[in-house]
Design an enzyme around this catalytic site. Structure first.
Site, PDB file in Angstrom:
ATOM      1  N   THR A   1       1.852   1.035  -4.094  1.00 16.17           N
ATOM      2  CA  THR A   1       1.714   2.267  -3.556  1.00 16.17           C
ATOM      3  C   THR A   1       2.315   3.494  -4.312  1.00 16.17           C
ATOM      4  O   THR A   1       1.719   4.608  -4.276  1.00 16.17           O
ATOM      5  CB  THR A   1       2.500   2.268  -2.033  1.00 16.17           C
ATOM      6  OG1 THR A   1       1.697   1.367  -1.464  1.00 16.17           O
ATOM      7  CG2 THR A   1       2.593   3.391  -1.313  1.00 16.17           C
TER       8      THR A   1
ATOM      9  N   HIS B   1       1.764  -8.174  -6.370  1.00 11.89           N
ATOM     10  CA  HIS B   1       1.906  -9.134  -5.387  1.00 11.89           C
ATOM     11  C   HIS B   1       0.547  -9.288  -4.790  1.00 11.89           C
ATOM     12  O   HIS B   1       0.476 -10.304  -3.946  1.00 11.89           O
ATOM     13  CB  HIS B   1       2.759  -8.731  -4.132  1.00 11.89           C
ATOM     14  CG  HIS B   1       2.275  -7.702  -3.309  1.00 11.89           C
ATOM     15  ND1 HIS B   1       2.405  -6.323  -3.660  1.00 11.89           N
ATOM     16  CD2 HIS B   1       1.719  -7.632  -1.946  1.00 11.89           C
ATOM     17  CE1 HIS B   1       1.922  -5.899  -2.679  1.00 11.89           C
ATOM     18  NE2 HIS B   1       1.449  -6.635  -1.636  1.00 11.89           N
TER      19      HIS B   1
ATOM     20  N   CYS C   1      -5.399  -4.024  18.706  1.00 10.31           N
ATOM     21  CA  CYS C   1      -4.331  -4.755  19.355  1.00 10.31           C
ATOM     22  C   CYS C   1      -3.274  -5.327  18.711  1.00 10.31           C
ATOM     23  O   CYS C   1      -2.281  -6.074  19.271  1.00 10.31           O
ATOM     24  CB  CYS C   1      -5.093  -5.837  20.429  1.00 10.31           C
ATOM     25  SG  CYS C   1      -6.295  -5.218  21.275  1.00 10.31           S
TER      26      CYS C   1
END
Length: 460
Positions: free
Chosen positions: A70, A196, A320
């Site tokens: 990121t 990762h 959900c």
């Protein structure tokens, strides 16, 4: 317990573990110092940079290590925008980019810049022509992932890169999901990735910036990593990341063939074993280890919990399973079913027996979740038509609005309509998807004071 979520984080590769332990003893000193321990640390850092650059396909002096993938994306975008600020402050991205790209674009817009999201087709791929059309004279940077993190679709990087080159716009490629399987197609200007994702330790990203690309690092000046990644380098983790990247690349050719065969089995067998399932993503141009499917009439969060209870770790892009209660932006951009979404991403070494057992338990798990929600087991028997109907599903989360629609569709005559009132964002995707799967006509959506009214016409 089979772990089927390598797209989120791959298990630590044995080579990474060995390299990490060795580097903890040898690479703890400051690589900027000239004494013995510092020189030893510098040698480890330089060797890791050369290994990573070889895997990426760039020069060692074009690559820096960051604290995460990121951070690499953020630094790459901000540095490029600053370096080309005289051109403009327009950013072009695909609609299915990783959130790190979209969040940076949103911050740019909040600061007065602009961003264009290029739409994707139902498989999740961009059209190179549509991407080229989005480029403008004031476009400072374009971003395109090499492969999608949720559905595995591989993007046409080379074609988009050619369009960007013709327009004089640098292209940043987020290669986090694909770098383990091979180098990215030529033509990119900047590239970001995260260790990762390929079995390296968390907390290591990499950013490559080609020579000649205008780039101005943001933030206070720092002497580390060419000024592009401030702070003391985590040399043991960097060494482990580079070692594991080299190791997985050496295994990639054979392992991709093996995992692709297992994924093909899942893609084929799941729709045969479980009724009312949509497999999403491109069936051919895709990552070898990843498959995503969505199940009608299923609560995604409950489905993942039930699979965890039978020892399978998977993830989902279903609304959900998110705290925002909105569908994944990837599924939304593709226009595919979002309810009951399951992403299976197999790590290297996944046993065939584990895939077979997953296929054995999945039908029963889905059936049990549907039963708890009161979903129809099969298409309802014809009923006496009674004219147009309205179903009030306000305040009820997915997949209840679709379940209620399925229960009453045969209560209207052919040509009649059912209007579903719903305020769950997922209904905007899932009701049209149900219509396509059931051969009914989705008429459209009408705004209401609360939520929306989704109109469906019975066709058969």
């Amino acid at each position: 317990m089979p772990y089927f979520d390598a797209a989120s984080a791959a298990p630590l590769h044995p080579v990474a573990r060995q390299a990490l332990l060795a580097a903890l003893d040898e690479g703890w000193a400051d690589p900027a110092r000239l004494y013995r321990e510092g020189r030893r640390a510098r040698l480890l850092l330089d060797a890791a940079r050369e290994a990573a650059a070889e895997a990426v396909g760039c020069r060692p002096d074009e690559l820096v290590f960051t604290s995460s993938g990121t951070r690499a994306v953020h630094s790459g975008i901000y540095g490029s925008l600053a370096g080309r600020r005289r051109v403009g402050r327009h950013l072009v991205v695909s609609a299915v980019e990783h959130s790190s790209v979209l969040h940076t674009g949103a911050a740019l817009e909040a600061d007065g810049g602009s961003m264009t999201e290029v739409p994707v087709d139902r498989s999740g791929a961009v059209s190179p022509a549509a991407y080229a059309a989005a480029l403008r004279p004031d476009t400072a940077l374009a971003c395109l992932q090499s492969a999608n993190h949720e559905v595995g679709t591989v993007q046409p990087v080379a074609e988009v890169a050619e369009a960007c080159r013709a327009a004089g716009v640098p292209l940043l490629v987020d290669a986090a999901q694909s770098l383990a399987w091979g180098p990215v197609e030529d033509g990119w200007s900047l590239l970001a990735a995260s260790a990762h994702k390929w079995g390296g330790p968390a907390g290591v990203g990499l950013l490559a910036v080609r020579k000649g690309v205008r780039f101005a690092p943001q933030g206070p000046a720092d002497e580390r990593e060419s000024g592009r990644a401030p702070g003391f380098e985590n040399i043991p983790a960097i060494v482990a990341a580079a070692a594991s990247l080299r190791a997985v690349r050496a295994e990639a050719a054979a392992e991709s063939v093996r995992l692709r065969a297992l994924v093909d089995r899942i893609r084929t067998r799941v729709p045969e074993l479980v009724p009312d399932v949509e497999v999403v993503g491109d069936p051919a141009r895709r990552l070898p280890h990843l498959v995503t499917f969505s199940c009608l009439y299923v609560d995604g969060e409950t489905l993942l919990h039930e699979l965890d209870r039978v020892d399978f770790s998977v993830s989902s892009g279903s609304s959900c399973t998110s705290s925002t209660l909105t569908p994944s932006h990837v599924l939304r951009a593709m226009g595919v079913l979002s309810e009951g979404n399951v992403r299976v991403s197999l790590p290297a070494g996944t046993a065939e027996a584990d895939v077979d057992r997953f296929l054995e338990v999945l039908p029963e798990v889905v059936a049990s979740v549907r039963e708890k929600l009161g979903a129809p087991v099969s298409p309802p028997a014809p009923a006496a038509p009674s004219g147009d109907l309205t179903v009030d599903a306000l305040g009820r989360r997915c997949p209840i609005p679709v379940i209620e629609l399925a229960k009453v569709i045969n209560d209207v005559p052919v040509g009649g309509t059912v209007t579903v009132l719903a305020d769950d964002e997922a209904a905007r995707l899932d009701i049209p998807a149900w219509c396509e799967m059931r051969g009914q006509e989705y008429v459209g959506e009408e705004a209401r004071e609360r939520g929306a009214a989704y109109v469906v016409r019975r066709m058969s």
